[in-house]
Design a protein around this motif. Structure first.
Motif, PDB file in Angstrom:
ATOM      1  N   VAL A  11       1.039  -1.464   0.120  1.00  0.00           N
ATOM      2  CA  VAL A  11      -0.157  -0.261   0.120  1.00  0.00           C
ATOM      3  C   VAL A  11       1.063   0.958   0.025  1.00  0.00           C
ATOM      4  CG1 VAL A  11      -1.796   1.383   1.180  1.00  0.00           C
ATOM      5  CG2 VAL A  11      -1.896  -0.976   0.448  1.00  0.00           C
ATOM      6  N   ARG A  12       2.152   1.201   0.775  1.00  0.00           N
ATOM      7  CA  ARG A  12       2.543   2.544   0.158  1.00  0.00           C
ATOM      8  C   ARG A  12       3.294   2.483  -0.097  1.00  0.00           C
ATOM      9  NH1 ARG A  12       7.672   2.097   3.954  1.00  0.00           N
ATOM     10  NH2 ARG A  12       8.669   0.579   2.738  1.00  0.00           N
ATOM     11  N   GLU A  13       4.831   1.401  -1.224  1.00  0.00           N
ATOM     12  CA  GLU A  13       4.519   1.545  -2.472  1.00  0.00           C
ATOM     13  C   GLU A  13       3.854   2.040  -3.692  1.00  0.00           C
ATOM     14  OE1 GLU A  13       8.256   1.018  -2.497  1.00  0.00           O
ATOM     15  OE2 GLU A  13       8.160   1.911  -0.958  1.00  0.00           O
ATOM     16  N   TYR A  14       2.252   1.555  -3.678  1.00  0.00           N
ATOM     17  CA  TYR A  14       1.371   2.111  -4.485  1.00  0.00           C
ATOM     18  C   TYR A  14       1.174   3.771  -4.251  1.00  0.00           C
ATOM     19  CZ  TYR A  14      -3.007   3.699  -6.583  1.00  0.00           C
ATOM     20  OH  TYR A  14      -4.314   4.319  -6.704  1.00  0.00           O
ATOM     21  N   ALA A  15       1.210   4.139  -2.434  1.00  0.00           N
ATOM     22  CA  ALA A  15       1.314   5.255  -2.315  1.00  0.00           C
ATOM     23  C   ALA A  15       2.258   6.623  -3.266  1.00  0.00           C
ATOM     24  CB  ALA A  15       0.863   6.134  -1.442  1.00  0.00           C
ATOM     25  N   ALA A  16       4.159   5.761  -3.032  1.00  0.00           N
ATOM     26  CA  ALA A  16       4.631   6.324  -3.696  1.00  0.00           C
ATOM     27  C   ALA A  16       4.497   5.979  -5.297  1.00  0.00           C
ATOM     28  CB  ALA A  16       5.369   6.058  -3.381  1.00  0.00           C
ATOM     29  N   ALA A  17       3.510   5.240  -6.067  1.00  0.00           N
ATOM     30  CA  ALA A  17       3.974   5.423  -7.610  1.00  0.00           C
ATOM     31  C   ALA A  17       4.936   4.276  -7.568  1.00  0.00           C
ATOM     32  CB  ALA A  17       3.567   6.363  -8.610  1.00  0.00           C
ATOM     33  N   LYS A  18       5.421   3.194  -7.000  1.00  0.00           N
ATOM     34  CA  LYS A  18       5.720   1.700  -7.733  1.00  0.00           C
ATOM     35  C   LYS A  18       5.292   0.555  -7.376  1.00  0.00           C
ATOM     36  CE  LYS A  18       9.737   4.860  -5.063  1.00  0.00           C
ATOM     37  NZ  LYS A  18      10.698   4.217  -4.168  1.00  0.00           N
ATOM     38  N   VAL A  19       3.848   0.487  -7.408  1.00  0.00           N
ATOM     39  CA  VAL A  19       3.417  -0.750  -7.254  1.00  0.00           C
ATOM     40  C   VAL A  19       2.081  -0.438  -7.621  1.00  0.00           C
ATOM     41  CG1 VAL A  19       2.768  -2.645  -6.174  1.00  0.00           C
ATOM     42  CG2 VAL A  19       5.211  -1.875  -5.731  1.00  0.00           C
ATOM     43  N   LEU A  20       2.145  -1.466  -8.799  1.00  0.00           N
ATOM     44  CA  LEU A  20      -0.046  -1.548  -9.092  1.00  0.00           C
ATOM     45  C   LEU A  20       0.430  -2.738  -9.880  1.00  0.00           C
ATOM     46  CD1 LEU A  20       0.935   1.330 -12.057  1.00  0.00           C
ATOM     47  CD2 LEU A  20      -0.320   1.819  -9.992  1.00  0.00           C
ATOM     48  N   SER A  21      -0.916  -3.126 -10.381  1.00  0.00           N
ATOM     49  CA  SER A  21      -1.876  -4.212 -10.849  1.00  0.00           C
ATOM     50  C   SER A  21      -2.730  -3.883 -11.524  1.00  0.00           C
ATOM     51  CB  SER A  21      -1.863  -5.049 -10.211  1.00  0.00           C
ATOM     52  OG  SER A  21      -1.830  -6.404 -10.044  1.00  0.00           O
ATOM     53  N   ILE A  22      -3.217  -5.236 -12.015  1.00  0.00           N
ATOM     54  CA  ILE A  22      -4.110  -4.524 -12.792  1.00  0.00           C
ATOM     55  C   ILE A  22      -6.050  -4.953 -13.004  1.00  0.00           C
ATOM     56  CG2 ILE A  22      -2.506  -4.701 -15.115  1.00  0.00           C
ATOM     57  CD1 ILE A  22      -3.370  -7.679 -15.406  1.00  0.00           C
ATOM     58  N   GLU A  23      -7.136  -4.443 -13.511  1.00  0.00           N
ATOM     59  CA  GLU A  23      -8.132  -4.458 -13.293  1.00  0.00           C
ATOM     60  C   GLU A  23      -8.235  -6.965 -13.345  1.00  0.00           C
ATOM     61  OE1 GLU A  23     -11.115  -3.037 -15.811  1.00  0.00           O
ATOM     62  OE2 GLU A  23     -11.278  -0.916 -14.404  1.00  0.00           O
ATOM     63  N   HIS A  24      -8.047  -6.840 -14.246  1.00  0.00           N
ATOM     64  CA  HIS A  24      -7.885  -8.358 -14.748  1.00  0.00           C
ATOM     65  C   HIS A  24      -7.014  -8.980 -13.041  1.00  0.00           C
ATOM     66  CE1 HIS A  24      -8.546  -6.899 -18.539  1.00  0.00           C
ATOM     67  NE2 HIS A  24      -9.390  -8.174 -18.621  1.00  0.00           N
ATOM     68  N   VAL A  25      -6.105  -8.868 -12.691  1.00  0.00           N
ATOM     69  CA  VAL A  25      -5.867  -9.899 -11.912  1.00  0.00           C
ATOM     70  C   VAL A  25      -7.034  -9.534 -10.951  1.00  0.00           C
ATOM     71  CG1 VAL A  25      -4.157  -9.531  -9.890  1.00  0.00           C
ATOM     72  CG2 VAL A  25      -3.070  -9.854 -12.169  1.00  0.00           C
ATOM     73  N   SER A  26      -7.228  -8.002 -10.643  1.00  0.00           N
ATOM     74  CA  SER A  26      -8.442  -7.892  -8.981  1.00  0.00           C
ATOM     75  C   SER A  26      -9.198  -8.952  -9.107  1.00  0.00           C
ATOM     76  CB  SER A  26      -8.740  -6.076  -9.525  1.00  0.00           C
ATOM     77  OG  SER A  26      -9.722  -6.174  -8.047  1.00  0.00           O
ATOM     78  N   ASP A  27      -9.457  -9.010 -10.729  1.00  0.00           N
ATOM     79  CA  ASP A  27     -10.991  -9.832 -10.850  1.00  0.00           C
ATOM     80  C   ASP A  27     -10.617 -11.340 -10.586  1.00  0.00           C
ATOM     81  OD1 ASP A  27     -12.255  -7.838 -12.004  1.00  0.00           O
ATOM     82  OD2 ASP A  27     -11.889  -8.871 -14.292  1.00  0.00           O
ATOM     83  N   GLU A  28      -9.614 -11.728 -10.419  1.00  0.00           N
ATOM     84  CA  GLU A  28      -9.046 -12.914 -10.028  1.00  0.00           C
ATOM     85  C   GLU A  28      -9.006 -13.625  -8.844  1.00  0.00           C
ATOM     86  OE1 GLU A  28      -4.728 -14.369 -11.995  1.00  0.00           O
ATOM     87  OE2 GLU A  28      -6.079 -14.249 -13.410  1.00  0.00           O
ATOM     88  N   LEU A  29      -8.151 -12.139  -8.404  1.00  0.00           N
ATOM     89  CA  LEU A  29      -8.211 -12.259  -6.461  1.00  0.00           C
ATOM     90  C   LEU A  29      -9.643 -11.853  -5.816  1.00  0.00           C
ATOM     91  CD1 LEU A  29      -5.486  -9.501  -5.724  1.00  0.00           C
ATOM     92  CD2 LEU A  29      -5.146 -11.827  -5.847  1.00  0.00           C
ATOM     93  N   GLN A  30     -10.516 -11.009  -6.789  1.00  0.00           N
ATOM     94  CA  GLN A  30     -11.830 -11.164  -6.240  1.00  0.00           C
ATOM     95  C   GLN A  30     -12.458 -12.907  -6.317  1.00  0.00           C
ATOM     96  OE1 GLN A  30     -12.866  -8.542  -4.037  1.00  0.00           O
ATOM     97  NE2 GLN A  30     -11.035  -7.999  -4.573  1.00  0.00           N
ATOM     98  N   ALA A  31     -11.839 -13.401  -6.696  1.00  0.00           N
ATOM     99  CA  ALA A  31     -12.889 -14.625  -6.975  1.00  0.00           C
ATOM    100  C   ALA A  31     -12.873 -15.929  -5.393  1.00  0.00           C
ATOM    101  CB  ALA A  31     -12.659 -15.799  -8.374  1.00  0.00           C
ATOM    102  N   GLY A  32     -11.665 -15.457  -5.043  1.00  0.00           N
ATOM    103  CA  GLY A  32     -11.586 -16.069  -4.189  1.00  0.00           C
ATOM    104  C   GLY A  32     -12.457 -15.946  -2.662  1.00  0.00           C
ATOM    105  N   GLN A  33     -12.687 -15.227  -2.988  1.00  0.00           N
ATOM    106  CA  GLN A  33     -13.192 -14.358  -1.639  1.00  0.00           C
ATOM    107  C   GLN A  33     -13.273 -15.047  -0.169  1.00  0.00           C
ATOM    108  OE1 GLN A  33     -18.051 -16.303  -2.170  1.00  0.00           O
ATOM    109  NE2 GLN A  33     -17.678 -15.065  -4.615  1.00  0.00           N
TER     110      GLN A  33
END
Length: 164
Positions: A31-53
């Motif tokens: 989360v900290r590295e995202y705030a510093a614009a160093k770490v991201l992912s993509i919507e398709h990864v989010s979809d895969e993560l959400q499937a885990g519930q």
């Protein structure tokens, strides 16, 4: 340039080395590295993560919407380049169809469009039956590394507070 994280990194972190219950510092670091614009992912990864519930999907759903990059015109143009490369490498049709329908394809395309480095647990493989992220990255000129390489390069520290 940012690190673009594959779903395998999140899933293996949760299941193996950086469980939410004993290593919250890893997740805080993301989360900290995202705030510093160093770490991201993509919507398709989010979809895969959400499937885990599970706790990982809960964590992912609480992130700023910008963490998971949506496809835009530049990414779509890069996706065409990635698709062209994949279809010219002699992979079996089933391997190509699978790759072009999953998050891996969009991960490489997003990295190509944004000049990002892909972070994945996958390793290159000389197989025509399964397309691996590192093979495609190398083929289209996208840098890639393992999560440990990223953590070392960024000098991440998950240290305990001094004992009372």
């Amino acid at each position: 340039m940012a690190y673009l994280i594959d779903s395998s990194v999140f899933i293996q972190a949760k299941n193996l080395h950086y469980g939410f219950d004993f290593c919250p510092a890893f997740w805080d670091w993301i989360v900290r590295e995202y705030a510093a614009a160093k770490v991201l992912s993509i919507e398709h990864v989010s979809d895969e993560l959400q499937a885990g519930q599970d706790e990982l999907s809960t964590w992912a759903s609480q992130l700023n919407a910008g963490f998971f990059v949506a496809p835009d015109a530049a990414i779509l143009a890069s996706a065409a380049r990635v698709s062209t490369w994949v279809t010219q490498q002699g992979y079996e049709p089933a391997a190509m169809n699978t790759f072009l329908q999953v998050a891996d394809y969009w991960l490489v395309a997003t990295a190509l469009a944004g000049g990002h480095t892909v972070v994945t647990h996958e390793v290159p493989a000389a197989s025509v039956k399964k397309i691996k992220i590192p093979n495609v990255c190398a083929g289209v000129g996208v840098p890639f590394m393992t999560p440990n390489q990223m953590l070392r390069r960024e000098q991440a520290r998950f240290e305990l507070e001094p004992a009372p």
